[in-house]
Design a protein around this motif. Sequence first.
Motif, PDB file in Angstrom:
ATOM      1  N   VAL A   9     -53.284  26.374 -19.107  1.00 32.21           N
ATOM      2  CA  VAL A   9     -53.003  26.250 -20.538  1.00 32.21           C
ATOM      3  C   VAL A   9     -54.142  25.622 -21.324  1.00 32.21           C
ATOM      4  O   VAL A   9     -54.185  25.723 -22.553  1.00 32.21           O
ATOM      5  CB  VAL A   9     -51.723  25.433 -20.776  1.00 32.21           C
ATOM      6  CG1 VAL A   9     -50.521  26.137 -20.198  1.00 32.21           C
ATOM      7  CG2 VAL A   9     -51.848  24.020 -20.219  1.00 32.21           C
ATOM      8  N   GLY A  10     -55.074  24.935 -20.657  1.00 34.29           N
ATOM      9  CA  GLY A  10     -56.143  24.288 -21.400  1.00 34.29           C
ATOM     10  C   GLY A  10     -57.082  23.519 -20.502  1.00 34.29           C
ATOM     11  O   GLY A  10     -57.096  23.701 -19.270  1.00 34.29           O
ATOM     12  N   GLN A  54     -57.386  19.853 -24.384  1.00 32.07           N
ATOM     13  CA  GLN A  54     -57.725  20.834 -25.415  1.00 32.07           C
ATOM     14  C   GLN A  54     -57.077  22.152 -24.999  1.00 32.07           C
ATOM     15  O   GLN A  54     -57.480  22.780 -24.026  1.00 32.07           O
ATOM     16  CB  GLN A  54     -59.243  21.021 -25.526  1.00 32.07           C
ATOM     17  CG  GLN A  54     -59.659  22.100 -26.517  1.00 32.07           C
ATOM     18  CD  GLN A  54     -59.350  21.714 -27.960  1.00 32.07           C
ATOM     19  OE1 GLN A  54     -59.746  20.647 -28.419  1.00 32.07           O
ATOM     20  NE2 GLN A  54     -58.639  22.571 -28.673  1.00 32.07           N
ATOM     21  N   PHE A  55     -56.024  22.567 -25.714  1.00 31.22           N
ATOM     22  CA  PHE A  55     -55.331  23.806 -25.375  1.00 31.22           C
ATOM     23  C   PHE A  55     -56.164  25.004 -25.840  1.00 31.22           C
ATOM     24  O   PHE A  55     -56.835  24.955 -26.881  1.00 31.22           O
ATOM     25  CB  PHE A  55     -53.951  23.850 -26.042  1.00 31.22           C
ATOM     26  CG  PHE A  55     -52.950  22.961 -25.372  1.00 31.22           C
ATOM     27  CD1 PHE A  55     -52.098  23.465 -24.402  1.00 31.22           C
ATOM     28  CD2 PHE A  55     -52.864  21.613 -25.687  1.00 31.22           C
ATOM     29  CE1 PHE A  55     -51.170  22.648 -23.773  1.00 31.22           C
ATOM     30  CE2 PHE A  55     -51.954  20.787 -25.065  1.00 31.22           C
ATOM     31  CZ  PHE A  55     -51.098  21.309 -24.104  1.00 31.22           C
ATOM     32  N   ARG A  56     -56.129  26.081 -25.057  1.00 30.37           N
ATOM     33  CA  ARG A  56     -56.866  27.285 -25.410  1.00 30.37           C
ATOM     34  C   ARG A  56     -56.209  27.993 -26.596  1.00 30.37           C
ATOM     35  O   ARG A  56     -55.045  27.739 -26.914  1.00 30.37           O
ATOM     36  CB  ARG A  56     -56.946  28.230 -24.219  1.00 30.37           C
ATOM     37  CG  ARG A  56     -55.610  28.877 -23.844  1.00 30.37           C
ATOM     38  CD  ARG A  56     -55.849  30.045 -22.901  1.00 30.37           C
ATOM     39  NE  ARG A  56     -54.599  30.671 -22.474  1.00 30.37           N
ATOM     40  CZ  ARG A  56     -53.922  31.554 -23.185  1.00 30.37           C
ATOM     41  NH1 ARG A  56     -54.345  31.910 -24.402  1.00 30.37           N
ATOM     42  NH2 ARG A  56     -52.795  32.081 -22.713  1.00 30.37           N
ATOM     43  N   ARG A  57     -56.971  28.875 -27.243  1.00 33.95           N
ATOM     44  CA  ARG A  57     -56.405  29.679 -28.322  1.00 33.95           C
ATOM     45  C   ARG A  57     -55.575  30.811 -27.725  1.00 33.95           C
ATOM     46  O   ARG A  57     -55.914  31.376 -26.686  1.00 33.95           O
ATOM     47  CB  ARG A  57     -57.515  30.272 -29.183  1.00 33.95           C
ATOM     48  CG  ARG A  57     -58.241  29.261 -30.041  1.00 33.95           C
ATOM     49  CD  ARG A  57     -57.360  28.764 -31.162  1.00 33.95           C
ATOM     50  NE  ARG A  57     -56.956  29.849 -32.050  1.00 33.95           N
ATOM     51  CZ  ARG A  57     -56.084  29.713 -33.046  1.00 33.95           C
ATOM     52  NH1 ARG A  57     -55.501  28.534 -33.257  1.00 33.95           N
ATOM     53  NH2 ARG A  57     -55.781  30.723 -33.826  1.00 33.95           N
ATOM     54  N   LYS A  58     -54.499  31.149 -28.376  1.00 31.74           N
ATOM     55  CA  LYS A  58     -53.672  32.241 -27.866  1.00 31.74           C
ATOM     56  C   LYS A  58     -54.393  33.580 -28.043  1.00 31.74           C
ATOM     57  O   LYS A  58     -55.201  33.765 -28.962  1.00 31.74           O
ATOM     58  CB  LYS A  58     -52.313  32.262 -28.566  1.00 31.74           C
ATOM     59  CG  LYS A  58     -52.343  32.554 -30.057  1.00 31.74           C
ATOM     60  CD  LYS A  58     -50.924  32.553 -30.593  1.00 31.74           C
ATOM     61  CE  LYS A  58     -50.881  32.886 -32.080  1.00 31.74           C
ATOM     62  NZ  LYS A  58     -49.509  32.924 -32.605  1.00 31.74           N
ATOM     63  N   ARG A  59     -54.107  34.514 -27.133  1.00 34.29           N
ATOM     64  CA  ARG A  59     -54.785  35.801 -27.126  1.00 34.29           C
ATOM     65  C   ARG A  59     -54.204  36.778 -28.144  1.00 34.29           C
ATOM     66  O   ARG A  59     -54.900  37.633 -28.675  1.00 34.29           O
ATOM     67  CB  ARG A  59     -54.708  36.426 -25.726  1.00 34.29           C
ATOM     68  CG  ARG A  59     -55.425  35.641 -24.649  1.00 34.29           C
ATOM     69  CD  ARG A  59     -55.368  36.396 -23.329  1.00 34.29           C
ATOM     70  NE  ARG A  59     -53.998  36.503 -22.836  1.00 34.29           N
ATOM     71  CZ  ARG A  59     -53.452  35.621 -22.007  1.00 34.29           C
ATOM     72  NH1 ARG A  59     -54.161  34.572 -21.606  1.00 34.29           N
ATOM     73  NH2 ARG A  59     -52.218  35.777 -21.585  1.00 34.29           N
ATOM     74  N   THR A  60     -52.914  36.674 -28.401  1.00 37.18           N
ATOM     75  CA  THR A  60     -52.236  37.659 -29.246  1.00 37.18           C
ATOM     76  C   THR A  60     -52.416  37.347 -30.726  1.00 37.18           C
ATOM     77  O   THR A  60     -52.911  36.282 -31.108  1.00 37.18           O
ATOM     78  CB  THR A  60     -50.738  37.707 -28.904  1.00 37.18           C
ATOM     79  OG1 THR A  60     -50.205  36.370 -28.927  1.00 37.18           O
ATOM     80  CG2 THR A  60     -50.525  38.283 -27.516  1.00 37.18           C
ATOM     81  N   TYR A  80     -53.380  22.856 -15.297  1.00 34.60           N
ATOM     82  CA  TYR A  80     -52.357  23.798 -14.876  1.00 34.60           C
ATOM     83  C   TYR A  80     -50.991  23.120 -14.975  1.00 34.60           C
ATOM     84  O   TYR A  80     -50.851  21.946 -14.634  1.00 34.60           O
ATOM     85  CB  TYR A  80     -52.598  24.263 -13.437  1.00 34.60           C
ATOM     86  CG  TYR A  80     -53.799  25.171 -13.272  1.00 34.60           C
ATOM     87  CD1 TYR A  80     -53.667  26.556 -13.306  1.00 34.60           C
ATOM     88  CD2 TYR A  80     -55.066  24.632 -13.082  1.00 34.60           C
ATOM     89  CE1 TYR A  80     -54.766  27.384 -13.152  1.00 34.60           C
ATOM     90  CE2 TYR A  80     -56.177  25.451 -12.928  1.00 34.60           C
ATOM     91  CZ  TYR A  80     -56.016  26.833 -12.965  1.00 34.60           C
ATOM     92  OH  TYR A  80     -57.100  27.651 -12.819  1.00 34.60           O
ATOM     93  N   LEU A  81     -50.002  23.874 -15.426  1.00 31.90           N
ATOM     94  CA  LEU A  81     -48.639  23.354 -15.498  1.00 31.90           C
ATOM     95  C   LEU A  81     -47.748  24.156 -14.552  1.00 31.90           C
ATOM     96  O   LEU A  81     -47.865  25.389 -14.475  1.00 31.90           O
ATOM     97  CB  LEU A  81     -48.094  23.451 -16.925  1.00 31.90           C
ATOM     98  CG  LEU A  81     -48.826  22.629 -17.988  1.00 31.90           C
ATOM     99  CD1 LEU A  81     -48.174  22.836 -19.348  1.00 31.90           C
ATOM    100  CD2 LEU A  81     -48.847  21.158 -17.635  1.00 31.90           C
ATOM    101  N   GLY A 127     -54.246  17.598 -27.695  1.00 30.38           N
ATOM    102  CA  GLY A 127     -52.963  16.932 -27.600  1.00 30.38           C
ATOM    103  C   GLY A 127     -52.908  16.015 -26.394  1.00 30.38           C
ATOM    104  O   GLY A 127     -53.642  16.200 -25.406  1.00 30.38           O
ATOM    105  N   PHE A 128     -52.042  15.013 -26.475  1.00 25.42           N
ATOM    106  CA  PHE A 128     -51.764  14.149 -25.331  1.00 25.42           C
ATOM    107  C   PHE A 128     -50.596  14.759 -24.562  1.00 25.42           C
ATOM    108  O   PHE A 128     -49.525  14.984 -25.121  1.00 25.42           O
ATOM    109  CB  PHE A 128     -51.420  12.733 -25.786  1.00 25.42           C
ATOM    110  CG  PHE A 128     -52.575  11.988 -26.382  1.00 25.42           C
ATOM    111  CD1 PHE A 128     -53.711  11.731 -25.636  1.00 25.42           C
ATOM    112  CD2 PHE A 128     -52.528  11.542 -27.696  1.00 25.42           C
ATOM    113  CE1 PHE A 128     -54.782  11.047 -26.179  1.00 25.42           C
ATOM    114  CE2 PHE A 128     -53.594  10.857 -28.251  1.00 25.42           C
ATOM    115  CZ  PHE A 128     -54.734  10.608 -27.496  1.00 25.42           C
ATOM    116  N   VAL A 129     -50.822  15.037 -23.274  1.00 24.72           N
ATOM    117  CA  VAL A 129     -49.803  15.652 -22.424  1.00 24.72           C
ATOM    118  C   VAL A 129     -49.202  14.575 -21.537  1.00 24.72           C
ATOM    119  O   VAL A 129     -49.923  13.878 -20.813  1.00 24.72           O
ATOM    120  CB  VAL A 129     -50.393  16.786 -21.570  1.00 24.72           C
ATOM    121  CG1 VAL A 129     -49.322  17.367 -20.653  1.00 24.72           C
ATOM    122  CG2 VAL A 129     -50.973  17.870 -22.462  1.00 24.72           C
TER     123      VAL A 129
END
Length: 576
Positions: A9-10, A251-257, A19-20, A236-238
Amino acid sequence: MSDQREILVGERDDGTDLYLPVVELLTGRGFVTGKSGSGKSNTASVIAEELLESGFPLLIVDTDGEYYGLKEEYEMLHAGADEECDIQIGPEHAEQMASLALEENVPVILDVSGYLDEEVADELLRKIARQLFVKEKKLKKPFLLVVEEVHEYIPEGGGMGETGRLLIKISKRGRKHGLGILGISQRPADVKKDFITQANWLVWHRLTWDNDTNVVGRIIDTEYSELVSELNDGQGFVQTDWMDVDVRKVQFRRKRTFDAGATPGLDDFERPELKSVSDALVGDLQDISERKDREESRILELENELEKKEKRIETLEDELESARDVSNAAKQMADALTRKETLQTKLGGGDDEELRRLHDEIVDLETERDDLADERDELKAELDERTDRIETLEGKLASRTETMDRLREENERLHDRVRDLETAAETEGDESNAESTEKTEILQAGGDDVEFGFTSVEWPSQTESDADDSEEITTAPEPKPPEAVFEGEWIDDRLERAAEQSQCTASTARRALVVLARDGPLESAAIADAVERSTVAVQGLCSELLTEGVLDRPIARTYTLSDDVRSKLDAMASAE
């Protein structure tokens, strides 16, 4: 369905990928928050993309019509009230929608943004959520329910309706059946605290309002209430129950869609080419709508036809009344005239036949009207009976669910009580064994000076003759469990308030204080292991105890008893 067990996810703050675990996401209780534009909806879309990519179904409650961009790459059923949706649905489709999602693995976007009547949208979500909960009791299949703007359904300030109570129930009980929930909101201060504290994975994007940052301080730690306002877009803080570190900056990635939720600009807007769902799925849902429309149209048609017949009957009754008036006038004239020829000339010779014709037509119309009314009433009665049956079954289901929940809560309370008693018994046994080892002499009547328990005992001199009659045996007081030290007016109220603001009990709080008094200072993870609770739960408890002045934090994420509490314990020890 894919065998993949983790999704990317980031990227962590140290440059490594985050990874989650899929099972925790599908069956757990998640909460994603952040102010508008901070990246919370992007994070939810990234998680949805990865789950869809791996073949895991989910249902997204879209309150703003911004998730249809997922259809750019994934075949999903877009259902709602707008014409842009694949199918227009209402509350009557709830069971079919739940069946498609759970039994046929069809990912669903439930777009409630187009319903003009909010009660219809609320009823639709409530019935679908209830069907998911009921079906999961049998299927026990990992499935995620994503709810945008969750504060609208479970507000902190009160006014929560039946739908909100059902979502709270899913957050507390759904995991046992495989049904997870992810709540998304830009205002954590407006979300009911019970929902946030029940979450076992949370993502905190940028927040700036004091009320919202205070929530961060209570749930994570006060230092994060300032750090959360400095996050960049997408950061974000996870916080999770399963990571080796309590909180990570990601740092979460940008969504592809396609980003349908982006703020409109001056550039031309082009809607992407979207994947369509099976015509058979849409056809099944349309059949339900068409069947209901046919029933309603037939009832309306019968009512219109009945109205026309009633108006025709009124017209004929007016004509009949007019004809009767003419007949009465003719009879009066007949009484006045003596010649039959004159009477026939006046009456015209056809009044009786006209009266009979009008009367027969009225009788036929009234019969036809009654038949139409009976048919209409039968249809209405059938619809009412079905509605009553559905409401009765839903009521029974809700009642049984509430009873089961109450019994589970009572069972958990009894388990906690048994665990507390076992802990107290073990502590008492350890103290008794230690005392037996240290003592070299057992108290006997008429013996010399000895120590019995914590009491020094001296026997008065006496003659040998009356020793047997005057001897008294002194018994030691029953040792108290360690938690009893932290009982009393000086601390009870503070512990109760801390428990109410966290997902731990006052009993757990007392056990945590015993651990800190014995082994502190400790990190929250070590305290959690000692009291057998989750790290997230204990972290929230420690934060509340810090607010109440019971604990101090000498360094980050490490807690110890406050000076005030230690002074009180020293005073109690001196008094004894």
